[in-house]
Design a protein around this motif. Structure first.
Motif, PDB file in Angstrom:
ATOM      1  N   ALA A 158      -4.968   5.479 -43.129  1.00 59.52           N
ATOM      2  CA  ALA A 158      -5.057   5.972 -43.887  1.00 59.52           C
ATOM      3  C   ALA A 158      -4.141   6.577 -44.551  1.00 59.52           C
ATOM      4  O   ALA A 158      -4.514   7.762 -43.413  1.00 59.52           O
ATOM      5  CB  ALA A 158      -6.885   5.834 -44.061  1.00 59.52           C
TER       6      ALA A 158
ATOM      7  N   THR B 241      -5.783   8.600 -46.907  1.00 59.72           N
ATOM      8  CA  THR B 241      -6.919  10.120 -47.894  1.00 59.72           C
ATOM      9  C   THR B 241      -7.175  10.651 -46.674  1.00 59.72           C
ATOM     10  O   THR B 241      -6.623  11.064 -44.900  1.00 59.72           O
ATOM     11  CB  THR B 241      -8.326   8.654 -47.012  1.00 59.72           C
ATOM     12  OG1 THR B 241      -8.462   8.776 -45.752  1.00 59.72           O
ATOM     13  CG2 THR B 241      -7.979   7.670 -48.178  1.00 59.72           C
TER      14      THR B 241
ATOM     15  N   ASN C 207      -9.551  13.109 -42.308  1.00 60.33           N
ATOM     16  CA  ASN C 207     -11.101  13.083 -42.649  1.00 60.33           C
ATOM     17  C   ASN C 207     -11.771  13.266 -42.052  1.00 60.33           C
ATOM     18  O   ASN C 207     -12.123  11.989 -41.138  1.00 60.33           O
ATOM     19  CB  ASN C 207     -10.163  11.674 -44.025  1.00 60.33           C
ATOM     20  CG  ASN C 207     -11.857  11.408 -44.489  1.00 60.33           C
ATOM     21  OD1 ASN C 207     -12.662  11.425 -44.893  1.00 60.33           O
ATOM     22  ND2 ASN C 207     -10.850  10.306 -46.387  1.00 60.33           N
TER      23      ASN C 207
ATOM     24  N   ARG D 163     -14.840  11.968 -42.721  1.00 57.37           N
ATOM     25  CA  ARG D 163     -15.885  10.783 -43.357  1.00 57.37           C
ATOM     26  C   ARG D 163     -15.678   9.949 -43.119  1.00 57.37           C
ATOM     27  O   ARG D 163     -16.077   8.614 -42.206  1.00 57.37           O
ATOM     28  CB  ARG D 163     -15.685  10.501 -44.698  1.00 57.37           C
ATOM     29  CG  ARG D 163     -16.646  12.161 -45.645  1.00 57.37           C
ATOM     30  CD  ARG D 163     -16.306  12.157 -47.405  1.00 57.37           C
ATOM     31  NE  ARG D 163     -14.997  11.991 -47.242  1.00 57.37           N
ATOM     32  CZ  ARG D 163     -14.722  11.462 -48.850  1.00 57.37           C
ATOM     33  NH1 ARG D 163     -15.575  11.656 -49.641  1.00 57.37           N
ATOM     34  NH2 ARG D 163     -13.304  11.709 -49.342  1.00 57.37           N
ATOM     35  N   THR D 164     -14.162   9.504 -42.637  1.00 57.05           N
ATOM     36  CA  THR D 164     -14.172   7.909 -41.895  1.00 57.05           C
ATOM     37  C   THR D 164     -13.033   8.284 -40.611  1.00 57.05           C
ATOM     38  O   THR D 164     -12.295   8.713 -40.860  1.00 57.05           O
ATOM     39  CB  THR D 164     -12.748   6.798 -43.545  1.00 57.05           C
ATOM     40  OG1 THR D 164     -12.299   7.607 -43.689  1.00 57.05           O
ATOM     41  CG2 THR D 164     -13.561   6.690 -44.414  1.00 57.05           C
TER      42      THR D 164
ATOM     43  N   SER E 122      -9.446   5.304 -39.463  1.00 50.48           N
ATOM     44  CA  SER E 122      -8.472   4.676 -39.048  1.00 50.48           C
ATOM     45  C   SER E 122      -9.081   3.676 -37.337  1.00 50.48           C
ATOM     46  O   SER E 122      -9.633   3.695 -36.866  1.00 50.48           O
ATOM     47  CB  SER E 122      -7.127   4.773 -39.536  1.00 50.48           C
ATOM     48  OG  SER E 122      -6.910   5.369 -40.385  1.00 50.48           O
ATOM     49  N   ARG E 123      -7.803   2.153 -38.021  1.00 48.02           N
ATOM     50  CA  ARG E 123      -8.928   1.737 -36.891  1.00 48.02           C
ATOM     51  C   ARG E 123      -7.829   2.223 -35.751  1.00 48.02           C
ATOM     52  O   ARG E 123      -8.215   1.986 -34.470  1.00 48.02           O
ATOM     53  CB  ARG E 123      -9.044  -0.175 -37.095  1.00 48.02           C
ATOM     54  CG  ARG E 123      -8.701  -0.920 -35.996  1.00 48.02           C
ATOM     55  CD  ARG E 123      -8.039  -2.166 -36.039  1.00 48.02           C
ATOM     56  NE  ARG E 123      -6.187  -2.301 -36.486  1.00 48.02           N
ATOM     57  CZ  ARG E 123      -5.619  -2.771 -37.986  1.00 48.02           C
ATOM     58  NH1 ARG E 123      -6.432  -3.314 -38.545  1.00 48.02           N
ATOM     59  NH2 ARG E 123      -5.114  -3.004 -37.987  1.00 48.02           N
TER      60      ARG E 123
END
Length: 270
Positions: A38, A40, A147, A149-150, A152-153
């Protein structure tokens, strides 16, 4: 008169909209095959020490992926070091394969730079990892993302030690293509994880292109007739559509039934 006004309006609308739409659809663009990590959150440095290697795992290398794009920041007031980029297939597990591609970024770059490293595409879609090795004795910072909050794979590991920072990475096609030339691929991608195939998106696109202008024309025609612009609406239009009988039947349907029907169709689709 109403029909002439509607036809004139549609002709002007098509003439005005056609030129920018055509430019938009035919403009050559970069083709992103996949974005494993990501972009983000906050852009942060991903430090890689001298001789160290940063690897992002769980990456799917498509047969169209011929460029790996990532960024790095050189040490202050010094040229950037040479970097070795290795894309390789999974070495164990059910997705094990022998894919391997090696490229090098020459030393001498400065500041924060973006690199488009050529990849040898696999014979078939291959699961694996992409590694960037620092060939110098000094530290270099890859461009990463953080990030809270999230996640990535792919997991990025520096010499085998996992980090919570993502490597900003994109896999690209080498040539530019327009949306028109890639229409079939776009429809196929849009149909992924949907109950219908690509034909549904072709049908939806055709409906938008044809029914939306027809709906605008019908609305304008109805408005002109209602305002008394058409001196002989019955003779000019023939039988009104929808008929009064159809209008009464639709008006008798409770509002919650319509909402429930739309919700049911949406649930069935998704």
């Amino acid at each position: 008169m109403a029909s002439r006004a509607v036809l004139l309006f549609l002709a002007v609308l098509v003439a005005v909209a056609l030129f920018p739409v055509r430019l938009y659809l035919t403009e050559p663009r970069e083709v992103i095959v996949s974005t494993p990590s990501a972009y983000t959150g906050t852009t942060v440095p991903l430090p890689v020490g001298g001789g160290a290697t940063a690897c992002a795992d769980e990456i799917l290398f498509d047969t169209d992926a011929r460029i790996a794009r990532f960024g790095a920041t050189a040490p202050a007031n010094r040229p950037g070091p040479a970097l070795e980029v290795v894309a390789r297939g999974a070495r164990e597990g059910p997705y094990r394969n022998d894919y391997r591609s090696v490229a090098r970024v020459p030393a001498g770059w400065r500041g924060t730079s973006q690199f488009d490293v050529p990849l040898r595409p696999p014979r078939s879609e291959s699961f694996g990892e992409l590694c960037v090795r620092n060939l110098s004795d000094g530290r270099v910072d890859l461009v990463g993302s953080k990030n809270d909050r999230t996640l990535s794979r792919p997991t990025v590991r520096i010499d085998g030690e996992a980090t919570l920072t993502d490597l900003q990475l994109r896999l690209m096609e080498p040539a530019r293509h327009s949306l028109v030339s890639r229409a079939a691929r776009i429809m196929t991608h849009a149909s992924t994880l949907r109950p219908f195939g690509a034909w549904w998106w072709w049908l939806l696109t055709l409906a938008v292109v044809t029914l939306v202008p027809a709906g605008i024309a019908f609305a304008i025609r109805s408005a002109l007739t209602a305002d008394g612009i058409d001196a002989a609406p019955a003779r000019a239009q023939g039988r009104p559509w929808p008929s009064e009988h159809t209008r009464r039947r639709l008006a008798a349907v409770p509002g919650w039934v319509l909402v429930a029907a739309v919700a049911a169709l949406a649930a069935l689709y998704f």
